[in-house]
Structure formats: C-alpha cells, structure tokens
Design an enzyme around this catalytic site. Structure first.
Site, PDB file in Angstrom:
ATOM      1  N   GLU A   1      -9.434  -5.127  -4.244  1.00 46.03           N
ATOM      2  CA  GLU A   1      -8.887  -4.186  -3.562  1.00 46.03           C
ATOM      3  C   GLU A   1      -9.695  -3.135  -2.873  1.00 46.03           C
ATOM      4  O   GLU A   1      -9.708  -2.771  -1.866  1.00 46.03           O
ATOM      5  CB  GLU A   1      -7.871  -3.219  -4.603  1.00 46.03           C
ATOM      6  CG  GLU A   1      -6.793  -4.155  -5.202  1.00 46.03           C
ATOM      7  CD  GLU A   1      -5.474  -4.111  -4.441  1.00 46.03           C
ATOM      8  OE1 GLU A   1      -5.553  -3.380  -3.314  1.00 46.03           O
ATOM      9  OE2 GLU A   1      -4.602  -4.416  -4.711  1.00 46.03           O
TER      10      GLU A   1
ATOM     11  N   HIS B   1      -7.708  -5.410  -0.369  1.00 45.33           N
ATOM     12  CA  HIS B   1      -6.228  -4.693  -0.145  1.00 45.33           C
ATOM     13  C   HIS B   1      -5.387  -5.325   0.829  1.00 45.33           C
ATOM     14  O   HIS B   1      -5.927  -5.453   2.190  1.00 45.33           O
ATOM     15  CB  HIS B   1      -6.817  -3.335  -0.107  1.00 45.33           C
ATOM     16  CG  HIS B   1      -5.699  -2.524  -0.160  1.00 45.33           C
ATOM     17  ND1 HIS B   1      -4.692  -2.435  -1.155  1.00 45.33           N
ATOM     18  CD2 HIS B   1      -5.015  -1.404   0.724  1.00 45.33           C
ATOM     19  CE1 HIS B   1      -3.772  -1.432  -0.896  1.00 45.33           C
ATOM     20  NE2 HIS B   1      -3.771  -0.724   0.149  1.00 45.33           N
TER      21      HIS B   1
ATOM     22  N   SER C   1       0.680  -1.063  -0.063  1.00 43.81           N
ATOM     23  CA  SER C   1       0.095   0.036  -0.039  1.00 43.81           C
ATOM     24  C   SER C   1       1.004   1.374  -0.270  1.00 43.81           C
ATOM     25  O   SER C   1       1.460   1.393  -0.779  1.00 43.81           O
ATOM     26  CB  SER C   1      -0.809  -0.143   1.237  1.00 43.81           C
ATOM     27  OG  SER C   1      -1.998   1.002   1.006  1.00 43.81           O
TER      28      SER C   1
END
Length: 449
Positions: free
Chosen positions: A291, A388, A188
């Site tokens: 995600e 995610h 991320s």
C-alpha cells in the site's frame, strides 16, 4: 436503445455484450453557486426520454499523477456532478439480483464513478449483479465544514452519498436489482465512505460491506474550521465569501494549504459523537501488500530514496514514533528488498496507515473475510509493487484498458487472477460459501470473526 423508468422520468441506455449501461443518471439537483455548500436537493422531473449513454461531469478536483496512476482519469467537472452509473445483466424488475454500490476513492479530493478502473460492465456480467458507481462532492465542496460556510450542516460529501443510496433503494428494482441485497463497497476514501455510511444515522443499512484499502477515521471539527479560516485568509475573503468564488480558485487555495490535503469527514453534524461501532455486517476487507508505495509517487517517480530521505518522509506520514516504525519495517524486509530504503518506508506506511487500522476494524466488525492482494504491477520495473488500490481495476476487469494497461504490461497471468477475483466476488455478493481467497499469489489468509 433500452429504456427504464425511474422516479424522475424515463432513461434510455445501451446494451452491449449482455450488459445494459445507464450512465450519468442524476440523483440530486445540480450544485450551483451557494448550493455548492448546502445539502443535496431533490431532482426535478424531466419530460420525454433522457439519454443515459455518456458519463456525467465529475466533481471539481485538482487531478494529478497519483489521482490517475492506478484508477485512470475522471471526466471533466461541472455543476451536474451528482450523478451515478448503473450496469445490469438483466433489465427485469423481477430479477432480484444483488446490488453492488461502489464509492470511488481519491483521498476526498479526486476521482469519480466514471474512472476507467470502475467501468462496471464486466463485473456486472460475471458476478451476475447490478453494479452502481457514484459521484459525490469533494475537497472544500464536500468537507469544508464551518458554520459561516455550511451552516448547521457537515460532511456534504457524505450527504451526497446518502442521497445516492436512497435513490438506489427507491429505483434499483427497475434495473433488475434487489435493494434488500445491497452490498456497499469502495476503494480508499470510498471504502472509508462505505464504512461510515454503514453506521451513519439516517442511512439505510446495507446488507454487506466490501472495503478495499481503507477503514474510517474522522477529523476534529475545530481543526477543520481552523483550516477553512486559513483558506479564506489565504485567498483574502471572509469565510462566507468562499461560497462566491469560482471552483478553480477554491481548489487552488486548498492545495496551497500544505502537502497533506486537509479535508475529509468531520466528527460533526450526525457524527458529532464520533463514529459508532461497526455495524456487524458481513464484510470483505481488502488491503494490498505494498500500500505504502502509492504515497511515495510524485512527478519524479520512479526514483530512489536515501535512508535520510526515507526517515524524513516517514516522519511526515506516520503516526507516533516514525523512525522506530521505519526501523522495524527495515528489519523485517525480504532479502531482495533489504538494501532499498524505499521498501522499508513503503512497508512502514503500509503497516501504520492500512494494515493496523484494517485489523482493528476487523476485530470489532463481523463476520469478516480478510484478503491481501499481493500481485505486483510491472510498471517501472516493479517499483510500485502491489500498491494501494491496484486490486481495483483487476477486480473490475479493466486492467487492460488503454489508460491502465501499462501497469500490467508483460503480465499475462493477471488475467486469470482478475477472473478468479470476480468469481470470489460473485460468491460474496450472492452469499455463497467463500472457501478460500484464491486470488492471492502467496499463502493467503482469511478469517471470520
């Protein structure tokens, strides 16, 4: 007790199951008072042997359900937060092992190198590599760029990361690592950080990149300076007075600025001209199939969305014509998801915020191994899908830790997926042939550009 000498003194770590861990190693001086808004300073030497058996403090952060759901909670925060952790399967300066330096995610506001998902012992052992995780300053302390607060400096969190990388280059040989075989990775915001560091002037180029769930973008300096001024006005102090406030006051004020957290890397300082082109490094580029569900998590999750609610949320999250994007995503859903607006919303977010930027980055970088992780979490009857960063605890082999196990309950097959991912990672870190990404559960795609 196992000892190693670094530039600041001697460290004592602990060996377990063939891997020696050195935790909470400081790579820069504590950030106290006005130093919280200055570049990282050199660390003084210590005398005697410093115990490195416990994780150090995390950077100040607000926490929250999304911060802990997939990666787990951070350690308590403190001024001694500029620390890193090292796991090595061979504590031999002549070993010459590849090194994986991992920058944690958390949206530039949360996270640390000590979260349960990033414990590096299993990955170090099975990939036969030295694994390093890094803390860096977050939120207003890392990215509130303003001349009256940070002077001529910008992106202090990125400067922290560079200081940690410099420390690794100078010291990792003592842990059995080869600094010339360093792969810089992250999840991320950490993946965005790794990509930025690979092109940041003054940062030593890594040998390769591993980007999970993020490619970089920058905020405009004027917009960030305006946000800093809004923060000062909200709290009721001049901008320079922000440096005198307690951490908790600053974090609370920043969270009150709005639902979309405003701080992150800025096109200022060494990035004044924007992001340079990708560095052309061998890159492992990973996204997950779902995600977007991560951005729908809140204190009421799991919950249902009406079409009206989904379109409203899409308008707040997506660039461009959000309703059109939502409609395209809805039309392309698999039959079992077609009646649920949440899946259309999640698909639109996945495409706009993750897949399209990742593909654009891949088109400029190279060579690129492009992976998609599709195995869903079982939590909340599959409400999250393959959300995610769900791949990260599976990669590190920490998916059965108590803090994370509920994500994968009643899924015995994920253990084999986890082991196969580490075999693939070993090939990448050691630059062996990657024939096919076997850790997806649908027909995989991978290409080299």
């Amino acid at each position: 007790m196992t000892r190693v000498r670094v530039e600041s003194g001697e460290l004592a770590g602990k060996t377990r199951n063939g891997v020696t861990a050195f935790l909470g190693i400081p790579y820069a001086a504590p950030v106290i008072g006005a130093a919280r808004f200055r570049p990282p300073a050199p660390l003084p030497r210590w005398t005697g042997t410093r115990a490195a058996n416990e994780f150090g403090p995390s950077a100040p952060q607000p926490g929250g359900i999304r911060a802990e759901l997939v990666l787990g909670p951070s350690t308590p925060s403190g001024p001694d937060c500029l620390v890193l952790n090292v796991w090595t399967p061979r504590l031999d300066p002549s070993a010459g092992l590849p090194v994986l330096v991992w920058q944690h995610g958390g949206g530039w506001i949360n996270g640390s190198g000590s979260v349960p998902a990033l414990r590096g012992d299993t990955l170090a052992r099975e990939a036969e590599a030295v694994v390093v995780t890094v803390n860096y300053r977050l939120g207003p302390f890392g990215f509130a760029t303003h001349p009256e607060l940070t002077g001529e400096h910008a992106n202090l969190g990125l400067l922290d990361q560079r200081a940690a990388l410099d420390w690794v280059h100078r010291n990792i040989e003592g842990f059995g690592g080869d600094p010339g075989r360093l792969t810089l990775g992250g999840d991320s915001a950490g993946a965005m950080s790794a990509a930025i560091q690979s092109v940041l002037p003054g940062t030593r180029r890594p040998a390769a990149l591993a980007l999970h769930g993020g490619v970089p973008s920058l905020r405009e300096p004027a917009a960030v300076a305006d946000i800093v001024e809004q923060l000062a006005a909200l709290i009721g102090v001049p901008v320079r007075g922000l440096a005198e406030l307690d951490d908790e006051v600053l974090i609370a004020g920043a969270m009150d600025l709005g639902p979309l957290y405003p701080f992150g890397p800025v096109a200022a300082g060494e990035l004044d001209g924007g992001l340079p082109d990708p560095a052309g490094l061998p890159t492992l580029l990973v996204t997950t199939a779902d995600e977007g569900t991560f951005y729908l998590v809140d204190e009421q999750s799991p919950r249902e969305f009406t079409k009206v609610e989904a379109e409203r949320v899409a308008a707040g999250l997506l660039p461009g014509d959000a309703v059109r994007r939502y409609g395209i995503a809805a039309a392309n859903l698999l039959a079992e998801r077609a009646c649920d607006p949440r899946w259309a919303l999640a698909a639109a977010v996945t495409t706009a915020l993750m897949d399209e930027p990742a593909d654009a980055w891949a088109a400029q970088a190279g060579p690129v191994w492009r992976f998609r992780y599709v195995r869903p979490a079982t939590l909340w009857d599959g409400w999250l899908g393959a959300t995610h960063t769900l791949d990260v605890p599976v990669l590190f082999g920490n998916h059965r830790r108590p803090e994370l196990a509920r994500l994968f309950a009643n899924d015995p097959g994920v253990d084999e997926v986890s082991a196969r991912m580490r075999r693939e990672y070993k090939d990448f870190l050691h630059r062996s042939a990657l024939d096919r990404p076997v850790w997806t559960v649908v027909e995989p795609y991978v290409h080299e550009i």
